[in-house]
Design a protein around this motif. Structure first.
Motif, PDB file in Angstrom:
ATOM      1  N   GLU A 313       0.819  -1.218   0.000  1.00 26.72           N
ATOM      2  CA  GLU A 313       0.000   0.000   0.000  1.00 26.72           C
ATOM      3  C   GLU A 313       0.851   1.266   0.000  1.00 26.72           C
ATOM      4  O   GLU A 313       0.532   2.250  -0.674  1.00 26.72           O
ATOM      5  CB  GLU A 313      -0.915  -0.009   1.222  1.00 26.72           C
ATOM      6  CG  GLU A 313      -1.888   1.155   1.297  1.00 26.72           C
ATOM      7  CD  GLU A 313      -2.822   1.034   2.485  1.00 26.72           C
ATOM      8  OE1 GLU A 313      -2.749   1.908   3.371  1.00 26.72           O
ATOM      9  OE2 GLU A 313      -3.612   0.063   2.522  1.00 26.72           O
ATOM     10  N   GLN A 314       1.951   1.261   0.749  1.00 31.16           N
ATOM     11  CA  GLN A 314       2.827   2.427   0.792  1.00 31.16           C
ATOM     12  C   GLN A 314       3.441   2.704  -0.578  1.00 31.16           C
ATOM     13  O   GLN A 314       3.620   3.867  -0.963  1.00 31.16           O
ATOM     14  CB  GLN A 314       3.927   2.220   1.838  1.00 31.16           C
ATOM     15  CG  GLN A 314       3.449   2.267   3.284  1.00 31.16           C
ATOM     16  CD  GLN A 314       2.569   1.079   3.667  1.00 31.16           C
ATOM     17  OE1 GLN A 314       2.857  -0.061   3.259  1.00 31.16           O
ATOM     18  NE2 GLN A 314       1.503   1.331   4.404  1.00 31.16           N
ATOM     19  N   ASP A 315       3.744   1.645  -1.300  1.00 31.37           N
ATOM     20  CA  ASP A 315       4.291   1.817  -2.650  1.00 31.37           C
ATOM     21  C   ASP A 315       3.246   2.431  -3.589  1.00 31.37           C
ATOM     22  O   ASP A 315       3.568   3.277  -4.426  1.00 31.37           O
ATOM     23  CB  ASP A 315       4.758   0.477  -3.215  1.00 31.37           C
ATOM     24  CG  ASP A 315       5.811  -0.185  -2.344  1.00 31.37           C
ATOM     25  OD1 ASP A 315       6.617   0.533  -1.729  1.00 31.37           O
ATOM     26  OD2 ASP A 315       5.829  -1.432  -2.287  1.00 31.37           O
ATOM     27  N   LEU A 316       1.998   1.998  -3.456  1.00 27.94           N
ATOM     28  CA  LEU A 316       0.915   2.566  -4.273  1.00 27.94           C
ATOM     29  C   LEU A 316       0.763   4.057  -3.998  1.00 27.94           C
ATOM     30  O   LEU A 316       0.620   4.864  -4.926  1.00 27.94           O
ATOM     31  CB  LEU A 316      -0.394   1.828  -3.985  1.00 27.94           C
ATOM     32  CG  LEU A 316      -1.648   2.349  -4.698  1.00 27.94           C
ATOM     33  CD1 LEU A 316      -1.527   2.203  -6.200  1.00 27.94           C
ATOM     34  CD2 LEU A 316      -2.892   1.618  -4.173  1.00 27.94           C
ATOM     35  N   VAL A 320       1.335   7.177  -6.665  1.00 33.61           N
ATOM     36  CA  VAL A 320       0.363   8.245  -6.938  1.00 33.61           C
ATOM     37  C   VAL A 320       1.008   9.610  -6.711  1.00 33.61           C
ATOM     38  O   VAL A 320       0.838  10.535  -7.512  1.00 33.61           O
ATOM     39  CB  VAL A 320      -0.887   8.081  -6.051  1.00 33.61           C
ATOM     40  CG1 VAL A 320      -1.807   9.304  -6.175  1.00 33.61           C
ATOM     41  CG2 VAL A 320      -1.651   6.821  -6.443  1.00 33.61           C
ATOM     42  N   ASP A 321       1.767   9.742  -5.622  1.00 35.16           N
ATOM     43  CA  ASP A 321       2.434  11.016  -5.332  1.00 35.16           C
ATOM     44  C   ASP A 321       3.399  11.394  -6.458  1.00 35.16           C
ATOM     45  O   ASP A 321       3.449  12.553  -6.886  1.00 35.16           O
ATOM     46  CB  ASP A 321       3.193  10.922  -4.011  1.00 35.16           C
ATOM     47  CG  ASP A 321       2.273  10.914  -2.802  1.00 35.16           C
ATOM     48  OD1 ASP A 321       1.090  11.293  -2.951  1.00 35.16           O
ATOM     49  OD2 ASP A 321       2.738  10.530  -1.710  1.00 35.16           O
ATOM     50  N   THR A 324       1.456  12.370  -9.654  1.00 34.31           N
ATOM     51  CA  THR A 324       0.779  13.641  -9.432  1.00 34.31           C
ATOM     52  C   THR A 324       1.746  14.814  -9.572  1.00 34.31           C
ATOM     53  O   THR A 324       1.428  15.845 -10.176  1.00 34.31           O
ATOM     54  CB  THR A 324       0.131  13.668  -8.036  1.00 34.31           C
ATOM     55  OG1 THR A 324      -0.804  12.583  -7.932  1.00 34.31           O
ATOM     56  CG2 THR A 324      -0.611  14.988  -7.803  1.00 34.31           C
ATOM     57  N   GLN A 325       2.948  14.641  -9.044  1.00 35.09           N
ATOM     58  CA  GLN A 325       3.933  15.722  -9.043  1.00 35.09           C
ATOM     59  C   GLN A 325       4.749  15.806 -10.328  1.00 35.09           C
ATOM     60  O   GLN A 325       5.275  16.876 -10.655  1.00 35.09           O
ATOM     61  CB  GLN A 325       4.885  15.537  -7.853  1.00 35.09           C
ATOM     62  CG  GLN A 325       4.222  15.625  -6.501  1.00 35.09           C
ATOM     63  CD  GLN A 325       5.101  15.113  -5.371  1.00 35.09           C
ATOM     64  OE1 GLN A 325       6.318  14.990  -5.519  1.00 35.09           O
ATOM     65  NE2 GLN A 325       4.498  14.802  -4.249  1.00 35.09           N
ATOM     66  N   HIS A 326       4.873  14.696 -11.067  1.00 35.65           N
ATOM     67  CA  HIS A 326       5.816  14.676 -12.180  1.00 35.65           C
ATOM     68  C   HIS A 326       5.222  14.312 -13.541  1.00 35.65           C
ATOM     69  O   HIS A 326       5.958  14.213 -14.515  1.00 35.65           O
ATOM     70  CB  HIS A 326       6.953  13.690 -11.867  1.00 35.65           C
ATOM     71  CG  HIS A 326       7.809  14.104 -10.719  1.00 35.65           C
ATOM     72  ND1 HIS A 326       7.521  13.730  -9.413  1.00 35.65           N
ATOM     73  CD2 HIS A 326       8.944  14.865 -10.655  1.00 35.65           C
ATOM     74  CE1 HIS A 326       8.443  14.227  -8.615  1.00 35.65           C
ATOM     75  NE2 HIS A 326       9.306  14.920  -9.327  1.00 35.65           N
TER      76      HIS A 326
END
Length: 364
Positions: A313-316, A320-321, A324-326
């Protein structure tokens, strides 16, 4: 009013997809109905389609998907893994898996290997379980599936990549440790390798070196964060000589990540790692010869070798982060070719096998 979904069923490598309409089942508590918007054909889909990879059949292939929430089972409020409220019409991505959160493996950060594991795009179609792959208009997300709301500005083809390619790369980089001011070798620059170049750079890598047998893909990697490229071929079999010619006599490689799955590539990576280096292997998910490693080299160089299959889950969330940023920094959308329809699924797979693009997309 009853709802139906068009699907493309995969039965066997030598058989065409079976297009049919199926009923959308009544949702159980904590399930979510998604209207698929876009699916990209992952390498594992192509390997299954061509018979190089065994899969349970009949099945609905496709797991790199993005879609919108179409229905909930009741009126209870729902939220994503960040605690954000989920509403009808929200664009979301989700984990490739659903599994028991209280299982010991889940608590150790490996829910993709935990009890009651269910993997989207990889399960058998039964009377009670059908809409669980990307090659259908709808998909039913089971309970304990990590779901994340997405920024609407992310292009659909890029958003579809998140829950397989980008999340798997995020997991590989997590296992690699702190990459700040490190030199990172990315072995195999298909879609995952290209993403890894960009993500490594975003995490502060000093130098990103791409390694592949395809000159065109290496050149493409330069636009996604690769500082240097190593082309391997039968004419240039000595990886150390190639690395020296490109990087200099005293090159240092702190981390290597292999996405190719080729034994020679993994062996080359171990040879190139410097003292204290870490290797993460991702691509070896199909039958192959044994990897030959010099144990003395591993011991004397104090190397670490790690493997990763899928992600948590942390990898997902990290994936997304990153997107979203790149997504506006790196042209990921250019790596997805075609806008095939579900009716053209056979043509989409044939195009992917014959032309070998980074990804082929199917839009709903």
């Amino acid at each position: 009013m009853s709802l139906s979904s068009k699907v493309a069923i995969f039965n066997a490598p030598e058989e065409p997809f079976q297009l049919q309409e199926v009923a959308v089942k009544t949702l159980e508590p904590r399930e979510v109905l998604i209207k698929n918007e876009y699916v990209t054909l992952c390498r594992s889909d192509l390997l299954t389609y061509s018979g190089k990879r065994k899969e349970k059949t009949p099945t609905l292939l496709g797991h790199e998907i993005v879609g919108r929430i179409a229905a909930f089972p009741g009126t209870e409020p729902a939220s994503d893994v960040r605690g954000e409220p989920l509403l009808l019409g929200d664009r979301v991505t989700w984990g490739i898996y659903a599994s028991a959160p209280d299982d010991p493996l889940s608590k150790q950060g490996m829910p993709q290997k935990a009890a009651d594991l269910f993997k989207y795009g990889h399960e058998t179609i039964t009377a009670d379980s059908h809409l669980h792959g990307g090659l259908g208009e709808y998909i039913v997300l089971r309970k304990n599936t990590p779901i994340i709301k997405l920024n609407e500005e992310i292009p659909l083809p890029v958003a579809a990549l998140i829950n397989c390619a980008v999340s798997t790369v995020a997991g590989a980089l997590r296992l690699s440790g702190d990459l700040s001011q490190k030199n990172v070798l990315i072995s195999g620059v298909g879609m995952l390798g290209i993403v890894a170049c960009a993500m490594s750079k975003a995490l502060g890598a000093a130098q990103v070196i791409a390694l592949d047998t395809n000159a065109a893909r290496l050149e493409k990697a330069r636009g996604f964060g690769a500082d240097a490229c190593l082309l391997m071929s039968d004419e240039q079999p000595d990886v150390k000589a190639s690395a020296t010619a490109v990087l200099g006599d005293s090159f240092t490689i702190h981390n290597m990540i292999d996405f190719s799955g080729a034994p020679q590539a993994m062996e080359n990576g171990i040879d190139l790692l410097s003292i204290g280096g870490t290797a993460v292997w991702i691509g070896a998910t199909y039958p192959q010869r044994q990897v030959q490693i010099n144990a003395e080299q591993v011991v004397r160089k104090i190397l670490s070798i790690k493997g990763l299959h899928n992600y948590n889950e942390q990898d997902l969330i990290a994936a997304v982060d990153f997107i979203t940023q790149h997504h506006h920094v790196y042209p990921f959308e250019q790596l997805v070719q075609g806008a095939f329809s579900l009716d053209q699924v056979e043509a989409a797979f044939q195009y992917a096998l014959e032309n070998n693009p980074f990804r082929v997309g199917i839009q709903f």
